[in-house]
Design an enzyme around this catalytic site. Structure first.
Site, PDB file in Angstrom:
ATOM      1  N   GLU A 163       0.836  -1.220   0.000  1.00  0.00           N
ATOM      2  CA  GLU A 163       0.000   0.000   0.000  1.00  0.00           C
ATOM      3  C   GLU A 163       0.862   1.259   0.000  1.00  0.00           C
ATOM      4  OE1 GLU A 163      -2.865  -0.411   3.196  1.00  0.00           O
ATOM      5  OE2 GLU A 163      -4.170  -1.614   1.930  1.00  0.00           O
ATOM      6  N   GLU A 189      -5.636  -8.355  -1.050  1.00  0.00           N
ATOM      7  CA  GLU A 189      -6.330  -8.140   0.228  1.00  0.00           C
ATOM      8  C   GLU A 189      -7.765  -7.760  -0.050  1.00  0.00           C
ATOM      9  OE1 GLU A 189      -4.716  -5.443   3.167  1.00  0.00           O
ATOM     10  OE2 GLU A 189      -2.666  -6.013   2.643  1.00  0.00           O
TER      11      GLU A 189
HETATM   12  C1  BG6 Z   1      -4.396  -2.883   4.747  1.00  0.00           C
HETATM   13  C2  BG6 Z   1      -3.071  -3.416   5.198  1.00  0.00           C
HETATM   14  O1  BG6 Z   1      -4.348  -1.511   4.969  1.00  0.00           O
HETATM   15  O2  BG6 Z   1      -5.558  -3.238   5.394  1.00  0.00           O
HETATM   16  C3  BG6 Z   1      -3.136  -4.483   6.267  1.00  0.00           C
HETATM   17  O3  BG6 Z   1      -2.265  -3.820   4.136  1.00  0.00           O
HETATM   18  C4  BG6 Z   1      -4.285  -4.167   7.193  1.00  0.00           C
HETATM   19  O4  BG6 Z   1      -1.893  -4.515   6.898  1.00  0.00           O
HETATM   20  C5  BG6 Z   1      -5.585  -4.247   6.406  1.00  0.00           C
HETATM   21  O5  BG6 Z   1      -4.353  -4.981   8.309  1.00  0.00           O
HETATM   22  C6  BG6 Z   1      -6.835  -4.032   7.228  1.00  0.00           C
HETATM   23  O6  BG6 Z   1      -6.706  -2.906   8.020  1.00  0.00           O
HETATM   24  P1  BG6 Z   1      -7.003  -2.986   9.575  1.00  0.00           P
HETATM   25  O7  BG6 Z   1      -6.630  -1.675  10.099  1.00  0.00           O
HETATM   26  O8  BG6 Z   1      -8.436  -3.266   9.706  1.00  0.00           O
HETATM   27  O9  BG6 Z   1      -6.155  -4.089  10.103  1.00  0.00           O
END
Ligand code: BG6
Length: 476
Positions: A174, A374
């Protein structure tokens, strides 16, 4: 139909699961000095590890010790791949030693061997929000050009050591998060810089990003030299940004707001700054340090695919909330809620069609393979009397998103490599440092106050996802 060999799996990041923050010779990383926050309570960055503070990443979910059992669970679901990251501070504890730490390298040998033995392909991010803290203390993080060579050396060591087992790589997780200079945790985790403390935060952000672009593109070129079979991608947070209305000013504003992603993908996919970049640099306190040699590096190391995370979409209104005396939960006063969508408990607006929109947009702009590395939903959950979690909400969320990615492939012709669900085994949340924000198919018995056995339990979605993989997404 999705292609045979479509990479279904899950995604994790070293600092959010491994724990063992001082084992195996590991140095401190920027993630090790971030305290626990909560929903609406920001994490703090401390000067070193301070006694009495709580640092959830120090323990994660103990994956460093439990990975063999956890991989068994992933194999039971039929994962074709697992995305994780290499903790840079395990390999170079201080970031600038002459030699890497053999114990750290050996840990990832074991992890990747274990995955491969289970027929699970490792997909690896080199820098997922955790550079060695010493690089911040000695060099000021990515404010310094010296970081380029140090990162490329780290990348070289990893490519040489693991290229026989790891085919898919990404450079910076990211990388575009830091575009938001209002919240220090983004600049800190991307670049080791607290932009709020810089005289000109936007210049500092553009400069750090530039050094990362050069480092990334040099790493891509190097990977191809070491082993031409390697595929190296960029990785961006791809939030779709819509106009609030058909008012032309909303439409223009939304188009410009998408530069928070495209500025980064344009450089990494096309190998040069886009023509609108100088307009974004207007008003910086001094010109950016961009050399002719840098521009050549950018041109020679364009990425093989676009890796991205997708969680939500956002909306912009040309009428700023501050102009009409309304308060806003967003740091950008032009950002407003979408009246057509609902959000999760953390205010992340759920929008499966936004995923198709992003896939189409990238496809039409770059014509490159894509990898959704993701996607997922954070939910507050508890074990029921049957030692499981009835996470129908997660199943519904994922089903709706998979339907859209299938439409993008089957109808729009997008070239999609795979799909990895974020936090496939409940990790520590990145933004809040909570355990309570759960994402997994596997529940981990660990609580925000540090209690819990750390035992693993299959949620209802576990079997559901196994069937999705078994049928290559035909039965959802
Ligand atoms: C993304 C990241 O921003 O979202 C992860 O690459 C992160 O590291 C994921 O965990 C979800 O965000 P959060 O804050 O809910 O864990």
């Amino acid at each position: 139909m999705l292609q045979a060999g479509f990479l279904w799996g899950g995604a994790l990041a070293a600092h959010q699961v491994e724990g063992a923050y001082r084992e195996g010779g590991k140095g401190l990383s920027v993630a090790d000095v971030m305290t626990a926050g909560a929903n609406s309570v920001p994490r703090r960055i401390t000067d070193g590890v301070v006694k009495g503070e709580r640092y959830p990443n120090h323990n994660g979910i103990d994956f460093y010790h439990t990975f063999r059992d956890d991989v068994e669970l992933f194999a039971e679901m039929g994962f074709k791949c697992l995305r994780t990251s290499i903790a840079w501070a395990r390999i170079f504890p201080e970031g600038d030693e002459d030699k890497p730490n053999e114990e750290g390298l050996a840990f990832y040998d074991e992890l990747f061997d274990c995955l491969v033995a289970h027929g699970i392909e490792p997909v690896v991010t080199l820098s997922h929000f955790e550079m060695p803290l010493a690089l911040v203390e000695k060099y000021g993080g990515w404010e310094s050009r010296a970081l380029i060579d140090l990162f490329v050396r780290f990348a070289r060591i990893c490519f040489e050591r693991y290229h026989d087992r790891v085919r898919y790589w990404m450079t910076f997780n990211e990388i575009n998060n830091q575009y938001n200079t209002d919240n220090d945790i983004y600049g800190w985790t991307n670049s080791g810089v607290r932009f709020s403390r810089c005289a000109d935060p936007r210049r500092a952000m553009f400069q750090a990003s530039h050094y990362q672009f050069v480092a990334s593109e040099r790493a891509v070129a190097l990977a191809h030299q070491i082993d031409p079979r390697l595929k190296v991608g960029c990785m961006v947070a791809a939030d779709a940004i819509y106009p609030f209305s058909c008012h032309p000013d909303d439409v223009l504003l939304a188009a410009d707001a998408m530069h928070s992603t495209y500025y980064f993908t344009d450089v990494m996919c096309r190998g040069a700054y886009p023509h609108y970049a100088p307009r974004m640099w207007e008003g910086l306190s001094e010109p950016l340090d961009i050399t002719e040699g840098d521009r050549q590096d950018l041109a020679t190391g364009t990425v093989d695919y676009i890796g991205f995370s997708y969680y939500m979409s956002n909306v912009v209104n040309h009428v700023a909330a501050t102009d009409i005396s309304e308060s806003t939960a967003y740091s950008d006063p032009h950002m407003v809620d979408n009246p057509n969508l609902v959000a999760n408990a953390w205010g992340w607006q759920i929008d499966p069609k936004g995923l198709r929109y992003i896939l189409k947009a990238f496809d039409e702009r770059y014509c490159l393979p894509q990898f959704i590395v993701e996607n997922g939903i954070g939910i507050v959950e508890a074990l029921n009397e049957h030692d499981t979690v009835d996470d129908q909400e997660r199943i519904d969320f994922l089903r709706a998103h998979i339907e859209q990615l299938k439409a993008a492939v089957e109808i729009d012709g997008v070239d999609l490599i795979g799909y990895t669900v974020w936090g496939c085994i409940d990790p520590v949340s990145f933004t809040t440092g909570e355990y309570a924000k759960r994402y997994g198919f596997v529940y981990v018995d660990r609580n925000d106050d540090g209690t819990g056995t750390c035992r693993r339990f299959r949620k209802r979605s576990f079997n559901w996802y196994r069937h999705v993989i078994e049928t290559n997404g035909e039965e959802l």
